[in-house]
Enzyme design. Sequence first.
Site, PDB file in Angstrom:
ATOM      1  N   GLY A   1     -32.447 -37.334 -80.593  1.00  0.00           N
ATOM      2  CA  GLY A   1     -31.816 -38.303 -81.496  1.00  0.00           C
ATOM      3  C   GLY A   1     -31.573 -37.750 -82.811  1.00  0.00           C
TER       4      GLY A   1
ATOM      5  N   GLY B   1     -59.178 -19.514 -84.607  1.00  0.00           N
ATOM      6  CA  GLY B   1     -59.299 -20.942 -85.070  1.00  0.00           C
ATOM      7  C   GLY B   1     -60.237 -21.539 -84.439  1.00  0.00           C
TER       8      GLY B   1
ATOM      9  N   VAL C   1     -57.832 -12.527 -89.282  1.00  0.00           N
ATOM     10  CA  VAL C   1     -57.047 -11.593 -88.676  1.00  0.00           C
ATOM     11  C   VAL C   1     -56.156 -10.963 -89.086  1.00  0.00           C
ATOM     12  CG1 VAL C   1     -55.729 -11.733 -86.178  1.00  0.00           C
ATOM     13  CG2 VAL C   1     -57.564 -13.119 -86.339  1.00  0.00           C
TER      14      VAL C   1
ATOM     15  N   ALA D   1     -55.052 -21.156 -82.165  1.00  0.00           N
ATOM     16  CA  ALA D   1     -54.999 -22.436 -82.321  1.00  0.00           C
ATOM     17  C   ALA D   1     -55.345 -22.734 -83.912  1.00  0.00           C
ATOM     18  CB  ALA D   1     -56.024 -22.849 -81.451  1.00  0.00           C
TER      19      ALA D   1
ATOM     20  N   ASP E   1     -47.703 -37.599 -85.930  1.00  0.00           N
ATOM     21  CA  ASP E   1     -48.004 -36.179 -86.416  1.00  0.00           C
ATOM     22  C   ASP E   1     -46.928 -35.861 -87.200  1.00  0.00           C
ATOM     23  OD1 ASP E   1     -50.178 -36.138 -84.942  1.00  0.00           O
ATOM     24  OD2 ASP E   1     -49.598 -34.354 -83.792  1.00  0.00           O
TER      25      ASP E   1
ATOM     26  N   HIS F   1     -80.906 -51.718 -72.564  1.00  0.00           N
ATOM     27  CA  HIS F   1     -81.843 -50.727 -72.418  1.00  0.00           C
ATOM     28  C   HIS F   1     -81.733 -50.410 -70.726  1.00  0.00           C
ATOM     29  CE1 HIS F   1     -85.329 -48.222 -72.428  1.00  0.00           C
ATOM     30  NE2 HIS F   1     -85.764 -48.865 -71.474  1.00  0.00           N
TER      31      HIS F   1
END
Length: 481
Positions: A122, A194, A251, A282, A325, A457
């Site tokens: 879309g 990472g 790195v 990562a 995200d 408990h």
Amino acid sequence: MSDSYDVIVIGGGPGGYPAAIRATQNGLKAACIDGWKNQDGSHAFGGTCLNAGCIPSKALLESSELFHRAGHEFKAHGIAVPGLAIDIAAMQKRRAQIVKGMSGGIAMLFKSAGVTGLPGTGKLLAESGADGARVVEYTTLDGKVEKLTAKQVVLASGSVPTPLRSAPVDGKHIIDSWGALELPAAPERLGVIGAGVIGLELGSVWQRVGSKVTILEALPDFLSVADRQLAGEALKQLRKQGLDIKLGAKVSSATVKNGAVHVSYTNAGGEQQLTVDRLVVAIGRRPYTEGLLGEGTGVQVDERGFIVVDEHCRTGVPGVWAIGDCVRGPMLAHKAKDEGLMVAELIAGRYGHMDYNIIPSVVYTAPEMAWVGQSEDQAKAAGVQVKIGSFPFVASGRARAMEATAGFAKIVADAATDRILGVHIIGPMAGELIAECVLAMEYGATCEDLQRTIHAHPTLSEAVHEAALAADKRAIDTLNR
Ligand code: FAD
Ligand code: NAD
């Protein structure tokens, strides 16, 4: 111009598909366009979370933990497992079946809720339709293009792994998290760049089933987003299990030669070399908005690629929202889902709200880690006089019965008002235990509220109860310090 909707959601991950379902529950006509493609080219709803994230990683974590426990803990229970072995192909088949079942489930949910699921991509266009409707260009999986209209459009296009220039992913030797989920065998030597959530979870999976795992983390601090005490305990426990976590490791290059990856990095000791069979990159994820926005829509994207939204996920362009995200905030499936639900409520003229200060985080290692709210340092930095209550799982009868005594539950509270500011748990089922604490904080609970709540408990949840008591030096089952 063909079909018109009240709401079109672009993206069918854990942000987008719940938004579409809630829209129909609110009496609106909704469609969800999703372009996810599996590695075999097939389409599936569910986005990163279902297909290459939360669900497959948890499937592998479960299998590998059972294998680890059978090898390391069963003996203490008097259980002998001669010839214990793991069949990685069977483990991977199970992972794939779970993923397939879950994503197929979304198609069923859409059908029953009345959401039109549209596989394909879309694109929001700048033009508007009759009476100001938004126009979305929909491209089907076989390339047919049509224009759809909707009164409201929700952008939920998610994220993709952040690439690292010094270690470019080739899909074979240097892989991203998706590649690490689908490895057909445990590499003898696995490197991970990472030591974030993915590095620790997937590093744990492969370490438990036989890989020698080395994790290179650029920062000198371990899990810098977590409470310092929790992070310290996690580092100790994970190193004890055999994960070789190297902090302050930057790195500089990774090259593939003769089937192995040669990694150069620098740390406090200078230039270092590491040779591994597979290398996982990562180092975080970045928002994905490729092909999502036509020219001149007015939707703003910031310098890091996030779609700019307000606290209610409005983009500022009338009728256009963005969630999950692809917008600011933690990249978590439950954050995406709650934003989707909030937006679907607001669109329907109902009440919708997110408390961004009370989003739980869970890391599904063993011991598991979970937290919500402020860490001890964050509360102190905010000028609050804090009181701390903590309870070690070694003092929990249930944890002992489970052979899972590592870790603790810790409560950070305001010393003046008794209000709970944050909870940090490392130990068995931490991700389940945190739910009570999230609810407590949503209701503005105090330590006393938790203290006066009866906990069964022997359960692990007593650790939360005792931590609340310990905040006032009134713990029963541990020493009050
Ligand atoms: P996504 O899930 O990325 O979905 C976006 C969807 O939109 C995708 O299907 C994409 O193909 C589609 N799309 C993009 N652009 C278009 C377009 N133009 N047209 C149509 N479709 C489009 N989070 C947790 O909370 N718990 C966990 O345990 C967890 N584990 C994880 C493990 C791994 C290995 C990874 C990588 C991530 C994990 N996450 C976890 C993070 C979680 O997966 C994300 O936060 C979540 O998926 C975000 O949801 P979303 O709906 O915003 O985006
Ligand atoms: P992350 O942000 O959790 O961790 C990335 C790590 O890489 C950090 O510690 C960072 O300091 C380090 N790093 C960055 N650049 C580096 C470099 N050049 N060299 C070495 N180290 C470097 O990101 P992730 O682990 O890739 O996960 C991505 C997202 O997915 C996260 O936002 C996370 O919330 C989400 N996720 C969540 C879960 C969960 O909720 N259990 C599980 C997996 C992923």
